[in-house]
Design an enzyme around this catalytic site. Structure first.
Site, mmCIF file in Angstrom:
data_model
loop_
_atom_site.group_PDB
_atom_site.id
_atom_site.type_symbol
_atom_site.label_atom_id
_atom_site.label_comp_id
_atom_site.label_asym_id
_atom_site.label_seq_id
_atom_site.Cartn_x
_atom_site.Cartn_y
_atom_site.Cartn_z
ATOM 1 C CE LYS A 67 -2.059 1.896 4.049
ATOM 2 N NZ LYS A 67 -1.593 3.244 4.091
ATOM 3 C CG ASN A 68 2.359 2.777 3.518
ATOM 4 O OD1 ASN A 68 1.190 3.054 3.293
ATOM 5 N ND2 ASN A 68 2.841 2.641 4.744
ATOM 6 N NE ARG A 76 -0.430 10.568 10.293
ATOM 7 C CZ ARG A 76 -0.752 9.508 9.571
ATOM 8 N NH1 ARG A 76 -1.927 8.973 9.664
ATOM 9 N NH2 ARG A 76 0.125 8.987 8.726
ATOM 10 C CG ASP A 90 5.713 20.947 10.170
ATOM 11 O OD1 ASP A 90 5.152 19.845 10.129
ATOM 12 O OD2 ASP A 90 6.711 21.178 10.881
ATOM 13 C CB VAL A 102 7.161 6.973 14.468
ATOM 14 C CG1 VAL A 102 6.846 7.655 13.147
ATOM 15 C CG2 VAL A 102 8.455 6.185 14.356
#
Ligand code: UD1
Length: 420
Positions: free
Chosen positions: A22-23, A120, A123, A325
């Protein structure tokens, strides 16, 4: 809304084949905005992929799919405003930024959605493209970005963000001059994106190291690319077998990419055998709890944290999970507690004391990986586990229940509408 019903206690055996990642496929699909045509193979059948395809179609692309093969024809982008409803479903919609800026020169992106894993921010993405010559205006509808002149530059990331690295790679491919990204992400999905982009004519070197250099080109062509296997799906099946007990060969994987999961499973006394394209997990279901610290690749993946927590709930002894994370990635904990788990959270750490028997319960998938963690826990729990909100699981696991049934799990999917 569908739900899973699982009768725990079956041992797992046989073979299971892992789908495409998927990623990896999501940023690659964003990259197809810059091609004339592309054929993608090993594309997983996931709701996130379907939403991404819908967004691309909305922008003017023509996409057809036959099993795991996708044909993409780009005869020109007709729209630069991304659809709000579809983007609000996926965090990865931010990846359209780089591809759209490179191919259409402007884009309006609604604030991205997806699984809520705490704050999330985007920036790092915005600062990077600004430095490359993009004007940005934020409004309540989203972010409007317009290219003044897309220029290669040197960008040092404050954190090796996967998505920001991918967005800069996408924007840099057609920029003027050279773009250097230092302290970038080194995940295998980054390497796969670079491979795809290079095969359509980009000049990217260093993917997989902490510095990527992109030499801008004027034009890109088409290609045929096979998406890498999903290391998170593979790891999820490995943990499922470790917990439920049994012997399963997990096929079409790249064992090297599973190193941190393999070593933690071995530490937990689970037998793992590696072959060229497969791993075989053999377990008696007894797990020696260990400590986990999530880190960017090649560390233990945050996307495997909830599944490993599920395993530890029924393990022997106490283990500590340190989530470095994401700041709010323990949403699965109250659901595990409903199943009898003994977990306390202290800031970014969860202390998991293994209990002798986890029990089936009615629980809710709070996000994609939390949902997978609940399924794994249900497979080894005593009695029946019902999991609602499984649309989260559909985002990242192709035919999850079908694949689990194929190796002996007692799991069914119930369609609520059909029942009423
Ligand atoms: C990607 C993966 C996700 C995985 C994550 C970490 C996709 C589609 N998703 O998400 O499954 O869990 O990597 O391996 O590939 N951050 C900022 N500012 C930014 C960007 C990120 O502060 O502009 C922070 C995030 O809040 C988070 C950390 O950096 O705490 C990591 O995020 P990032 O690597 O960007 O993850 P994603 O690309 O969103």
């Amino acid at each position: 809304m569908d739900r899973y019903v699982i009768c725990g206690g079956e041992r797992l055996s046989g073979q299971v084949k892992i789908s495409g990642a998927k990623n990896a496929v999501l940023p690659i699909l964003a990259g197809t905005l810059m091609t004339k045509n592309a054929v993608l193979k090993n594309v997983p059948n996931l709701s996130d992929v379907a939403y991404t395809v819908e967004i691309l179609e909305n922008l003017g692309m023509n996409i057809t799919r036959e099993n795991d093969k996708m044909n993409i024809i780009n005869s020109g982008i007709v729209n630069t405003v991304l659809p709000t409803e579809l983007c609000s479903k996926m965090r990865s919609s931010i990846l359209f930024m780089g591809g759209m800026l490179a191919s259409a020169g402007e884009v309006t992106i609604p604030y991205p959605g997806g699984c809520s894993l705490g704050n999330r921010p985007i920036d790092i993405h915005l600062k990077a493209v600004e430095k490359m010559g993009v004007e940005i205006a934020e409004s309540s509808n989203g972010i409007y970005c317009k290219v003044r002149s897309l220029q290669g530059t040197k960008i040092k990331l404050p954190f090796p963000s996967v998505g920001a690295t991918e967005n800069i790679m996408l924007a840099g491919v057609l920029a003027k001059g050279e773009t250097t990204i230092s302290n970038c992400a080194i995940e295998p999905e980054i390497v796969d994106l670079a491979k795809f982009l290079n095969s359509i004519g980009a000049k990217i070197s260093g993917a997989g190291t902490d510095t990527i250099v992109i030499k801008g080109v004027n034009e890109l062509g088409g290609c045929c690319h096979r998406v890498i296997p999903d290391r998170i799906e593979a790891g999820t099946f490995m943990i499922a077998v470790a917990g439920a007990g049994g012997n399963v060969k997990i096929q079409d994987v790249i064992p090297e990419q599973l190193r941190p999961v393999i070593s933690k499973l071995k530490e937990a006394d689970v037998e793992v055998k590696e072959d060229e394209n497969s791993v075989t997990v053999c377990s008696d279901g007894f797990i020696a709890n260990t400590d986990i610290k999530t880190m960017p690749y090649p560390g233990f993946p945050t996307d495997m944290q909830a599944q490993f927590m599920g395993l530890m709930c029924g393990g022997l002894g106490t283990g500590i999970i340190n989530e470095t994370v994401f700041e709010n990635r323990f949403m699965q904990v109250p659901e595990f507690i409903k199943m009898g788990a003994d977990i306390t959270i202290e800031g970014r750490c969860a202390v998991v004391k293994g209990v002798e028997k986890m029990k089936g319960a009615k629980v809710r998938a709070t996000d994609l990986r939390a949902g997978a963690g609940l399924v794994i826990t249900g497979l080894r729990a005593e009695g029946v586990t019902e999991i609602t909100d499984i649309h989260y699981i559909d985002r990242g696991y192709e035919n999850f229940d079908g694949k689990l049934r194929g190796i002996g799990a007692d799991i069914i999917r119930i369609n609520e509408q059909a029942v009423q």
